[in-house]
Design a protein around this motif. Structure first.
Motif, PDB file in Angstrom:
ATOM      1  N   TYR A  44     -69.642 -25.082 -53.982  1.00  0.00           N
ATOM      2  CA  TYR A  44     -70.074 -26.190 -52.949  1.00  0.00           C
ATOM      3  C   TYR A  44     -70.252 -25.391 -51.524  1.00  0.00           C
ATOM      4  N   HIS A  83     -69.894 -39.549 -49.930  1.00  0.00           N
ATOM      5  CA  HIS A  83     -70.188 -39.240 -48.544  1.00  0.00           C
ATOM      6  C   HIS A  83     -69.084 -39.996 -47.651  1.00  0.00           C
ATOM      7  N   SER A  98     -72.197 -30.827 -41.682  1.00  0.00           N
ATOM      8  CA  SER A  98     -71.815 -31.662 -43.190  1.00  0.00           C
ATOM      9  C   SER A  98     -70.627 -31.547 -43.849  1.00  0.00           C
ATOM     10  N   LYS A 157     -71.347 -34.926 -46.446  1.00  0.00           N
ATOM     11  CA  LYS A 157     -71.219 -34.758 -47.872  1.00  0.00           C
ATOM     12  C   LYS A 157     -69.869 -34.409 -48.316  1.00  0.00           C
ATOM     13  N   GLN A 208     -78.493 -37.761 -46.329  1.00  0.00           N
ATOM     14  CA  GLN A 208     -79.006 -37.755 -47.712  1.00  0.00           C
ATOM     15  C   GLN A 208     -80.326 -38.179 -47.713  1.00  0.00           C
ATOM     16  N   LEU A 215     -68.009 -36.440 -56.079  1.00  0.00           N
ATOM     17  CA  LEU A 215     -68.931 -36.321 -55.045  1.00  0.00           C
ATOM     18  C   LEU A 215     -69.354 -37.545 -54.354  1.00  0.00           C
ATOM     19  N   THR A 223     -66.255 -30.513 -45.867  1.00  0.00           N
ATOM     20  CA  THR A 223     -65.369 -30.352 -47.160  1.00  0.00           C
ATOM     21  C   THR A 223     -64.102 -30.230 -46.750  1.00  0.00           C
TER      22      THR A 223
END
Length: 976
Positions: free
Chosen positions: A57, A28, A236, A33, A257, A26, A238
């Protein structure tokens, strides 16, 4: 492969190992994220890893990044990067009697991510590779096409050639991409495969280019996400790395964050959570009954309407509006909230259940925050008060609401907003005045963009929102609460034990339509509780609107029937309720508090300013006369008959009148006070130096003299009169500044009011608490200084009035009660409104909310407001204006009478001082009276000048005053 994993991890800003059996790293990328993991070999393992990441997630973007074999004949070189426009599967197929039948399938990748990539590839992304190329001066190129997934590693030039012959758009071959693409496609997640070319799948296969190819693909993938993150300011992330790596980047408002909780936040945030639960869940949701019988809440269907919000990625790529879909009734609003990344717009028709839905969401979010202290805390505000805040930003408005609703200092609430501690649940966008609604939306959008909150929900009526045209909230999703179905209506009536109403509803088309609205179905269940279909009037010409009006009229009558109210009392109560509904709409108020009554309640919206300024002028005249009458005989004026003292007091009265006008128009009742030692000391020094010193110099110039305290200090310290007068001015105004600076006024949060008119009652207590010690101190000082109780009482009274004006809230308190008197005189509201409001509450037309009152629903408020006759308003305005002018005239006459009595009192005071041989004080008291033509005082002044009593002997002045007294018929003066 470890090389591929290391390549991606080396380019993240932060990273950490999470959990097994799959290891999730995990980290940034800027505000995005990121989660990175290896998928394992083969498509089935990659698909399983992808499914795990999606479940855990919930990514929006899924990237697969790694190495692959390239098709050299298609122009692909070692070290180049291939972007998949489609993932092609070349499976082993199945054995048939005619031989092996190959299995082929193709899945397209995300067009959105491909569009981003087309723009990004033009930038200098190659500098991020940061490992040397096996070939000197090599510059990789980017290719677009299909990437084929095979179940085996291929190192055969002929097989590679046969694959390309069958599918000319192939550019690379790998193993796991298709499995990931299939899972992402099945779950509607944007997916892209990015590969660095390490070999050509022939017999020359080796590891020379593996590291460079892995870093090239990682540099491109991570750089692409960095490119997207600042462009899509509301995301945000992935993604997925080859041999499988995920990077998470949601398309939602930015979620930077949040810093760890401080000790103060760990102490204060749970208190806020309890307050929200008490006010909104216990006080609203659990008590959301319309009448005596608790009706069952209905699970509402919701229709997804993404076209009503402006999602950034849709705007950026000019995507067509997404298709609407009906969500099942049993789908919780909290689940919808999560699916749209915590940024939701709730729409619906009047009475559709928007507020209840918002409260249900708040209840679920509160439960989540209670179980996990790291979760943001939901706070609910009603946007209706934006009507007075249209020129402010949302943060300024929010911190004011925090202070009013939860009594949280602005500094603390502002920090919580900036540190993403709160979910904002904003109700009543439609209650904002139409001309300010667009600015309210703009403020919300600006807040979301700048402060990156963890979640925002807005409620609005559908019609008012659509009327805004192209103005859209920049949220992630919208749902519209759907009308009730016939099955839901039947279930509701059955649970409420009112199945006979089904026949009534079925018998009238308009009632059938009305019953589709949850609130109106509840009203029907009360209004027609004991009525059959035959007893209800049906008209062929009735409209939906007239039937709805009849429904509410019958509901209101039903409430009065339950309490057996006399017709004349019912008519009076209804008139007052109609007026109250009109005023609450005018002021944008959901809850009515008696202490909120102010001059704007006397007229229509157009006449608000007129009454505001009329009252300001009236209160200024009243306070000016009061100070003039009480203060003109004070120590300072009486101590000198020169024009300077008169000019000083005239200036004081003018300043008081200006201050009174300002306090009156501001209408800020000091319901709560705080004491600040720092403010008191700072203001004491400031006023003592910058006002007290000039005032002391003025006293010296006017010839003032020191008395008891001054003479004592003179004997002790050896100071002369001039220094002592300046020190006296500094002490006097420093004392004023000490109290003015130390007292901070405020208003009790509405949620802290538990009894009607609590704000005014508390303000009166605060008034005495603050000004009594202040005025007593001033009175004692002048009693000792002047050796006169009368002088001390007079100055104490002036201090009492001045203190009440400056920091005790005297003006708004007087204004409040005078407004109540005028409303009573115009038959709008009883002078004690609590009785009327309690009656309306017992009739279930109003609900008690702490120390305030609200209509059972806004539809009831709207219905009663529409029935208010505006001609009555004009008549009331004329009556109120006449009463106001009459009051001012009466007050003027009253002050004139007081002034005459004041002459008698001062004459007696001076006479007593004369016979007690206190000639100096007698001269000070009688001189102003003689100047104003008081005949006996003129005779005394002649005597005092004749014999040099309290003043230097002066025969000419004695003759002057004897002459004036004789001209008015004083017998003693005629003989002197």
């Amino acid at each position: 492969m470890q090389k591929e994993l290391d390549a991606v991890l080396s380019k993240l800003d932060t990273k950490a190992v999470a959990e097994k059996p799959l290891i999730f790293h995990l980290g940034h990328l800027g505000n995005a994220k990121v989660v990175v993991t290896c998928s394992g070999e083969r498509n089935i393992n990659a698909a399983d890893a992808a499914a795990t990441v999606l479940e855990r997630y919930h990514p929006t973007y899924l990237l697969m990044v790694g190495i692959a074999a390239g098709f050299e004949s298609a122009g692909v070189n070692l070290g180049d990067v291939v972007i998949a426009k489609a993932c092609y599967y070349d499976g082993p197929g199945k054995e048939t009697p005619d031989g092996k039948e190959p299995e082929h399938e193709q899945i397209p990748t995300s067009q959105e991510l491909c569009d981003f990539s087309q723009n990004y590839q033009k930038l200098d992304w190659k500098a991020n590779i940061r490992v040397p190329s096996p070939a000197n001066s090599f510059q990789p190129s980017v290719h677009y096409g299909r990437i084929v997934s095979s179940e085996t590693v291929i190192a055969n030039k002929e097989i590679m050639a046969s694959l390309l012959a069958k599918h000319r758009k192939l550019r690379a071959l790998a193993q796991e991409g298709y499995g990931v693409a299939k899972v992402a496609h099945g779950r509607n997640v944007d997916f892209l495969e990015i590969r660095g070319i390490c070999d050509f799948g022939d017999g020359n296969k080796n590891d020379d280019w593996h590291e460079y190819a892995a870093h090239a693909a990682a540099a491109y993938a991570v750089g692409l996400l960095r490119y997207i993150e600042p462009i899509v300011a509301t995301k945000s992330a992935t993604a997925w790395e080859g041999q499988s790596i995920f990077l998470e980047h949601h398309v939602s408002p930015p979620k930077s964050q949040a810093p760890p909780l401080t000790d103060e936040e760990r102490r204060d945030l749970p208190k806020l959570l309890k307050a929200v639960h008490y006010i909104w869940v216990e006080g609203q949701l659990e008590d959301y009954s319309l009448h005596v019988h608790q009706r069952p809440l209905i699970a509402l269907e919701k229709q997804a309407m993404p076209e009503h919000v402006e999602r950034y990625r849709d705007r950026l790529l000019a995507r067509p509006e997404r298709e609407c879909q009906i969500l099942p009734a049993d789908k919780a609003i909290s689940a919808v909230f999560q699916e749209v990344r915590n940024f939701l717009l709730i729409l619906g028709d009047p009475g559709a259940g928007k507020t209840v839905t918002l409260l249900e969401l708040a209840r679920d979010l509160i439960a989540s925050a209670q179980n996990d202290t790291s979760q943001p805390i939901p706070v609910i505000f009603n946007l209706s008060t934006w009507v007075e805040s249209q020129k402010k930003g949302l943060v300024e408005w929010l911190v004011e609401q925090f202070d009013l609703w939860y009594r949280i200092p602005k500094k603390i609430s502002s920090a919580w907003l900036q540190q993403q501690r709160l979910f904002l649940l904003l109700d009543g966008l439609d209650e904002v005045k139409a001309k300010y609604r667009a600015s309210c939306i703009a403020a919300i959008n600006a807040f979301v963009k700048k402060y990156q909150p963890p979640g925002v929900v807005v409620c609005c009526r559908l019609e008012e929102y659509v009327a805004l045209g192209d103005m859209r909230l920049q949220l992630e999703g919208a749902v519209c609460l759907q009308p009730l179905t016939e099955a839901q209506i039947a279930t509701y009536l059955d649970r409420a034990h009112l199945p006979h109403l089904q026949t009534l509803i079925d018998s009238n088309e308009n009632l059938r339509e009305i019953a589709k609205t949850p609130l109106l179905l509840d009203v029907i269940s009360v209004a027609y509780e004991n009525v059959t279909a035959e007893e209800v009037n049906h008209s062929a010409t009735e409209t939906l609107e007239t039937r709805q009006q009849q429904l509410f009229d019958r509901y209101v009558d039903k409430m009065f029937e339950r309490k057996v109210v006399k017709p004349e009392v019912q008519a009076s109560l209804l008139d007052k309720l109609k007026w109250l509904a009109t005023k609450m709409r005018q002021h944008g108020e959901q809850v009515f508090f008696i202490e909120h009554l102010r001059p704007s309640y006397l007229g229509s919206q157009i006449q608000e300013k007129f009454f505001q300024y009329l009252f300001g002028i009236g209160m200024a005249v009243f306070m000016g006369l009061l100070f003039f009458i009480v203060g003109k005989r004070t120590y300072f004026v009486l101590s000198s008959s020169g024009s300077g003292a008169s000019l000083l007091w005239a200036g004081v009265v003018v300043v008081i009148m200006i201050g009174t006008f300002w306090f009156s128009t501001k209408h800020s009742v000091p319901e709560a006070i705080r004491w600040s030692w720092q403010g008191a000391i700072n203001r004491m020094i400031l006023w003592g130096c910058f006002i007290g010193i000039p005032a002391g110099i003025f006293f010296v110039y006017q010839g003032f003299s020191v008395d008891t305290i001054g003479k004592w200090l003179q004997n002790r310290l050896g100071l002369d009169d001039k220094v002592l007068l300046i020190l006296g001015g500094m002490s006097l105004f420093g004392w004023f500044g000490f109290f003015v600076g130390g007292v901070t006024q405020g208003q009790l949060p509405d949620t802290f009011k538990f009894s009607p008119n609590q704000g005014i009652h508390q303000a009166i207590k605060n008034l005495w608490l603050v000004i009594l010690p202040f005025s007593v101190g001033v009175g004692v000082f002048f009693t000792v200084e002047d050796s006169s109780i009368s002088s001390g009482l007079t100055m104490g009274m002036v201090a009492l009035l001045l203190g009440g004006l400056l920091f005790g809230g005297l003006v708004p308190i007087i204004q409040h009660y005078y407004v109540r008197f005028l409303l009573f005189a115009s038959h709008r509201l009883p002078f004690r409104p609590v009785t009327f409001l309690t009656q309306a509450t017992q009739l279930f037309l109003l609900r008690r909310v702490g120390g305030g009152y609200k209509f059972i629903h806004r539809l009831v408020l709207d219905h009663l407001a529409k029935k208010f006759d505006p001609t009555q308003e004009q008549q009331a305005v004329e009556k109120v204006t006449a009463l106001f002018v009459s009051t001012l005239m009466i007050v003027s006459l009253l002050f004139k009478g007081i002034d005459n009595l004041d002459h008698q009192y001062l004459y007696i005071w001076g006479q007593v001082a004369y016979y007690n041989r206190n000639y100096e004080q007698a001269f000070r008291v009688l001189s102003p009276l003689a100047e104003e033509g008081y005949v006996d005082a003129q005779n005394y002044l002649g005597r005092m000048y004749q014999y040099g009593q309290g003043v230097s002997k002066d025969e000419a002045m004695a003759e002057k005053w004897y002459q004036r007294a004789a001209e008015q018929g004083n017998a003693e003066a005629m003989t002197n």
